[in-house]
Scaffold this motif. Structure first.
Motif, PDB file in Angstrom:
ATOM      1  N   MET A 152       0.708  -1.125   0.069  1.00 41.35           N
ATOM      2  CA  MET A 152       0.044  -0.068   0.019  1.00 41.35           C
ATOM      3  C   MET A 152       0.915   1.265   0.023  1.00 41.35           C
ATOM      4  O   MET A 152       0.565   2.073  -0.594  1.00 41.35           O
ATOM      5  N   SER A 153       1.984   1.200   0.790  1.00 39.72           N
ATOM      6  CA  SER A 153       3.125   2.319   0.941  1.00 39.72           C
ATOM      7  C   SER A 153       3.327   2.514  -0.491  1.00 39.72           C
ATOM      8  O   SER A 153       3.652   3.717  -1.148  1.00 39.72           O
ATOM      9  N   LEU A 154       3.836   1.596  -1.316  1.00 40.75           N
ATOM     10  CA  LEU A 154       4.451   1.706  -2.682  1.00 40.75           C
ATOM     11  C   LEU A 154       3.374   2.056  -3.585  1.00 40.75           C
ATOM     12  O   LEU A 154       3.454   2.927  -4.569  1.00 40.75           O
ATOM     13  N   THR A 155       2.001   1.485  -3.320  1.00 40.77           N
ATOM     14  CA  THR A 155       0.932   1.955  -4.284  1.00 40.77           C
ATOM     15  C   THR A 155       0.856   3.367  -4.397  1.00 40.77           C
ATOM     16  O   THR A 155       0.724   4.264  -5.501  1.00 40.77           O
ATOM     17  N   TYR A 156       0.940   4.087  -2.918  1.00 39.92           N
ATOM     18  CA  TYR A 156       0.704   5.445  -3.030  1.00 39.92           C
ATOM     19  C   TYR A 156       1.892   6.180  -3.408  1.00 39.92           C
ATOM     20  O   TYR A 156       1.815   7.551  -4.018  1.00 39.92           O
ATOM     21  N   ALA A 157       3.253   5.628  -3.494  1.00 37.46           N
ATOM     22  CA  ALA A 157       4.087   6.333  -4.039  1.00 37.46           C
ATOM     23  C   ALA A 157       3.889   6.504  -5.681  1.00 37.46           C
ATOM     24  O   ALA A 157       4.435   7.273  -6.100  1.00 37.46           O
ATOM     25  N   LEU A 158       3.537   5.438  -6.020  1.00 41.26           N
ATOM     26  CA  LEU A 158       3.126   5.447  -7.484  1.00 41.26           C
ATOM     27  C   LEU A 158       1.869   6.220  -7.923  1.00 41.26           C
ATOM     28  O   LEU A 158       1.120   5.964  -8.880  1.00 41.26           O
ATOM     29  N   ASP A 159       1.318   6.900  -6.815  1.00 46.37           N
ATOM     30  CA  ASP A 159       0.022   7.657  -7.243  1.00 46.37           C
ATOM     31  C   ASP A 159      -0.270   8.304  -8.444  1.00 46.37           C
ATOM     32  O   ASP A 159       0.986   9.010  -8.804  1.00 46.37           O
ATOM     33  N   PRO A 160      -1.036   7.998  -9.289  1.00 47.59           N
ATOM     34  CA  PRO A 160      -1.081   8.842 -10.776  1.00 47.59           C
ATOM     35  C   PRO A 160      -0.723  10.417 -10.589  1.00 47.59           C
ATOM     36  O   PRO A 160      -0.102  11.037 -11.358  1.00 47.59           O
ATOM     37  N   GLU A 161      -1.593  10.902  -9.618  1.00 52.13           N
ATOM     38  CA  GLU A 161      -1.600  12.468  -9.357  1.00 52.13           C
ATOM     39  C   GLU A 161      -0.126  12.789  -9.079  1.00 52.13           C
ATOM     40  O   GLU A 161       0.339  13.800  -9.437  1.00 52.13           O
ATOM     41  N   ARG A 162       0.604  11.913  -8.227  1.00 51.42           N
ATOM     42  CA  ARG A 162       1.990  12.387  -7.721  1.00 51.42           C
ATOM     43  C   ARG A 162       2.727  12.483  -9.049  1.00 51.42           C
ATOM     44  O   ARG A 162       3.629  13.308  -9.099  1.00 51.42           O
ATOM     45  N   ILE A 163       2.665  11.269  -9.696  1.00 50.82           N
ATOM     46  CA  ILE A 163       3.713  11.072 -11.046  1.00 50.82           C
ATOM     47  C   ILE A 163       3.295  12.156 -12.008  1.00 50.82           C
ATOM     48  O   ILE A 163       4.421  13.059 -12.394  1.00 50.82           O
ATOM     49  N   VAL A 164       2.025  12.466 -12.202  1.00 50.91           N
ATOM     50  CA  VAL A 164       1.703  13.462 -13.233  1.00 50.91           C
ATOM     51  C   VAL A 164       2.147  14.875 -12.840  1.00 50.91           C
ATOM     52  O   VAL A 164       2.835  15.750 -13.351  1.00 50.91           O
ATOM     53  N   ASP A 165       1.913  15.307 -11.437  1.00 55.33           N
ATOM     54  CA  ASP A 165       2.303  16.686 -10.969  1.00 55.33           C
ATOM     55  C   ASP A 165       3.820  16.598 -10.625  1.00 55.33           C
ATOM     56  O   ASP A 165       4.334  17.704 -11.052  1.00 55.33           O
ATOM     57  N   ASP A 166       4.373  15.606 -10.550  1.00 57.66           N
ATOM     58  CA  ASP A 166       5.906  15.856 -10.415  1.00 57.66           C
ATOM     59  C   ASP A 166       6.501  16.076 -11.776  1.00 57.66           C
ATOM     60  O   ASP A 166       7.511  17.064 -11.655  1.00 57.66           O
ATOM     61  N   LEU A 184      14.682   3.122  -4.319  1.00 56.92           N
ATOM     62  CA  LEU A 184      13.724   2.931  -3.329  1.00 56.92           C
ATOM     63  C   LEU A 184      13.802   1.051  -3.133  1.00 56.92           C
ATOM     64  O   LEU A 184      13.995   0.625  -2.129  1.00 56.92           O
ATOM     65  N   ILE A 185      13.469   0.753  -4.356  1.00 57.50           N
ATOM     66  CA  ILE A 185      13.159  -1.037  -4.091  1.00 57.50           C
ATOM     67  C   ILE A 185      14.647  -1.663  -3.978  1.00 57.50           C
ATOM     68  O   ILE A 185      14.615  -2.660  -3.226  1.00 57.50           O
ATOM     69  N   THR A 186      15.681  -1.096  -4.565  1.00 57.06           N
ATOM     70  CA  THR A 186      16.964  -1.755  -4.385  1.00 57.06           C
ATOM     71  C   THR A 186      17.362  -1.809  -2.874  1.00 57.06           C
ATOM     72  O   THR A 186      17.857  -2.851  -2.320  1.00 57.06           O
ATOM     73  N   ARG A 187      16.872  -0.629  -2.151  1.00 57.96           N
ATOM     74  CA  ARG A 187      17.421  -0.558  -0.499  1.00 57.96           C
ATOM     75  C   ARG A 187      16.468  -1.493   0.217  1.00 57.96           C
ATOM     76  O   ARG A 187      16.935  -2.029   1.063  1.00 57.96           O
TER      77      ARG A 187
ATOM     78  N   LEU B 177       0.566  -0.107  10.732  1.00 55.20           N
ATOM     79  CA  LEU B 177       1.200   1.133   9.911  1.00 55.20           C
ATOM     80  C   LEU B 177       2.180   1.592  10.437  1.00 55.20           C
ATOM     81  O   LEU B 177       3.248   1.693   9.455  1.00 55.20           O
ATOM     82  N   ALA B 178       2.448   1.823  11.590  1.00 57.95           N
ATOM     83  CA  ALA B 178       3.639   2.116  12.208  1.00 57.95           C
ATOM     84  C   ALA B 178       4.800   1.476  12.171  1.00 57.95           C
ATOM     85  O   ALA B 178       6.088   1.654  11.800  1.00 57.95           O
ATOM     86  N   ASP B 179       4.574   0.050  12.364  1.00 61.96           N
ATOM     87  CA  ASP B 179       5.601  -1.141  12.144  1.00 61.96           C
ATOM     88  C   ASP B 179       6.047  -1.329  10.702  1.00 61.96           C
ATOM     89  O   ASP B 179       7.340  -1.343  10.550  1.00 61.96           O
ATOM     90  N   SER B 180       4.966  -1.057   9.866  1.00 62.53           N
ATOM     91  CA  SER B 180       5.310  -1.195   8.461  1.00 62.53           C
ATOM     92  C   SER B 180       6.495  -0.004   8.030  1.00 62.53           C
ATOM     93  O   SER B 180       7.237  -0.054   7.403  1.00 62.53           O
ATOM     94  N   TRP B 181       6.136   1.207   8.455  1.00 62.72           N
ATOM     95  CA  TRP B 181       7.037   2.447   8.205  1.00 62.72           C
ATOM     96  C   TRP B 181       8.069   2.182   8.703  1.00 62.72           C
ATOM     97  O   TRP B 181       9.104   2.491   8.162  1.00 62.72           O
ATOM     98  N   ARG B 182       8.186   1.736   9.983  1.00 62.31           N
ATOM     99  CA  ARG B 182       9.651   1.360  10.469  1.00 62.31           C
ATOM    100  C   ARG B 182      10.490   0.473   9.785  1.00 62.31           C
ATOM    101  O   ARG B 182      11.659   0.597   9.504  1.00 62.31           O
ATOM    102  N   GLU B 183       9.735  -0.632   9.203  1.00 61.40           N
ATOM    103  CA  GLU B 183      10.617  -1.531   8.178  1.00 61.40           C
ATOM    104  C   GLU B 183      10.834  -0.737   7.071  1.00 61.40           C
ATOM    105  O   GLU B 183      12.299  -1.250   6.839  1.00 61.40           O
ATOM    106  N   LEU B 184       9.993  -0.054   6.536  1.00 61.47           N
ATOM    107  CA  LEU B 184      10.588   0.909   5.278  1.00 61.47           C
ATOM    108  C   LEU B 184      11.794   1.488   5.485  1.00 61.47           C
ATOM    109  O   LEU B 184      12.814   1.562   4.735  1.00 61.47           O
ATOM    110  N   ILE B 185      11.552   2.194   6.574  1.00 61.65           N
ATOM    111  CA  ILE B 185      12.667   3.391   6.786  1.00 61.65           C
ATOM    112  C   ILE B 185      14.109   2.638   7.138  1.00 61.65           C
ATOM    113  O   ILE B 185      15.106   2.790   6.808  1.00 61.65           O
ATOM    114  N   THR B 186      13.764   1.527   7.892  1.00 62.86           N
ATOM    115  CA  THR B 186      15.124   0.760   8.545  1.00 62.86           C
ATOM    116  C   THR B 186      15.750   0.100   7.199  1.00 62.86           C
ATOM    117  O   THR B 186      16.929   0.154   7.147  1.00 62.86           O
TER     118      THR B 186
END
Lengths: 192, 192
Positions: A152-166, A184-187, B177-186
């Motif tokens: 879900m976090s990655l879905t929002y990172a790829l939000d169409p509005e975000r991509i178009v506005d960026d 992002l994905i590699t890390r 949500l908070a745990d997944s955010w922690r995993e993402l950033i870590t």
């Protein structure tokens, strides 16, 4: 005439494809707002009745256009060659998925925004659910602890509005977006 | 009477705080739609004229409420104690920032949605720009190649609509949500 039916079907398919291509040209040239039934009839040099018989309404036309493109993109990540399709490592498939999505959104952004605006909740768009599910499966394979929430976090990172506005408002190049997605994905999926 | 002014100011501040608390109670109990000038006057047991003199309009009242809460949250990540404030490693500050943001959004979700809907572009909300900038600085310190774009990905991952819908519509707990955010950033900021 037994040979008539296949010919008719292939004529109908050709006409449909011709109309959809004209519609895509209109959107590419003037944006989704310019895509009206009148404009399409004029552009494709057919009667307005033909356009209405084919798509029912302007909303129907937009959904047909979008679902055509989405189906192609979905076929790519579900059945296509690696690294987007099966056969590559989850990390490489996710990198290819995000890159593909960025360019897909930039090609179809106007339609995606229109489709998103038409639903109360952007996540309820069926194609978004399928993308989420695809990422969830790959993240689970790669050992992420809570793949549903991470997808879900990655879905929002790829939000169409975000991509178009960026790209269109904030002047970020598509390449920069794709490079950052790769980082992002590699890390995120680096071996522990 | 020279001592009058300070007393008046402190009375005014107390009255303002009393009105804002009554407004917060209304939102918490019945949602942002229930927050009207009439309802607030009734709840706070003051005349409607007082509410209008103080906030100008319903929109003004909502912005005051939100900016009060945002200021408090901003003070926390800019000047507060570590790990949210200065003095901790970028990774720990980002983990604390996302966790804080998730709970902040859940407390102020209705107002944030209303404020976001009131602007053409969700990113144009000033508090969003400040959050983005904060994450950008921390990501740069942590060695991310394109901290501006990465901060944008993380900004969208913390989108208020996403957080509110995950919890209220899709039944994900704030802790998940908070745990997944922690995993993402870590994982994102794991030492190379």
């Amino acid at each position: 005439m037994p040979l008539g039916a296949p010919h008719e079907r292939s004529d109908a398919a050709r006409n449909r494809e011709r109309l959809l291509n004209a519609a895509r040209d209109l959107v590419a040239e003037f944006g989704a707002e310019a895509l009206t039934m009148d404009a399409l009839a004029c552009k494709a040099k057919v009667g307005k009745g033909t356009v209405f018989r084919r798509f029912g309404s302007r909303a129907g036309l937009m959904m047909t256009l979008l679902s055509d493109s989405e189906s192609e993109f979905q076929a790519g990540f579900m059945f296509g060659p690696p690294p987007l399709g099966p056969g590559a490592a989850p990390k490489d498939r996710l990198v290819a998925f995000g890159e593909g999505r960025i360019y897909f959104v930039l090609e179809n952004g106007e339609l995606l925004k229109a489709a998103g605006a038409a639903t109360r909740n952007r996540f309820e768009v069926p194609a978004t659910k399928l993308s989420h599910r695809h990422m969830e499966v790959l993240l689970r394979e790669a050992g992420i602890a809570d793949p549903w929430v991470m997808a879900m976090s990655l879905t929002y990172a790829l939000d169409p509005e975000r991509i178009v506005d960026d790209v269109r408002v904030r002047g970020i190049s598509p390449t920069r977006l794709a490079d950052s997605w790769r980082e992002l994905i590699t890390r995120l999926l680096k071996a522990d």
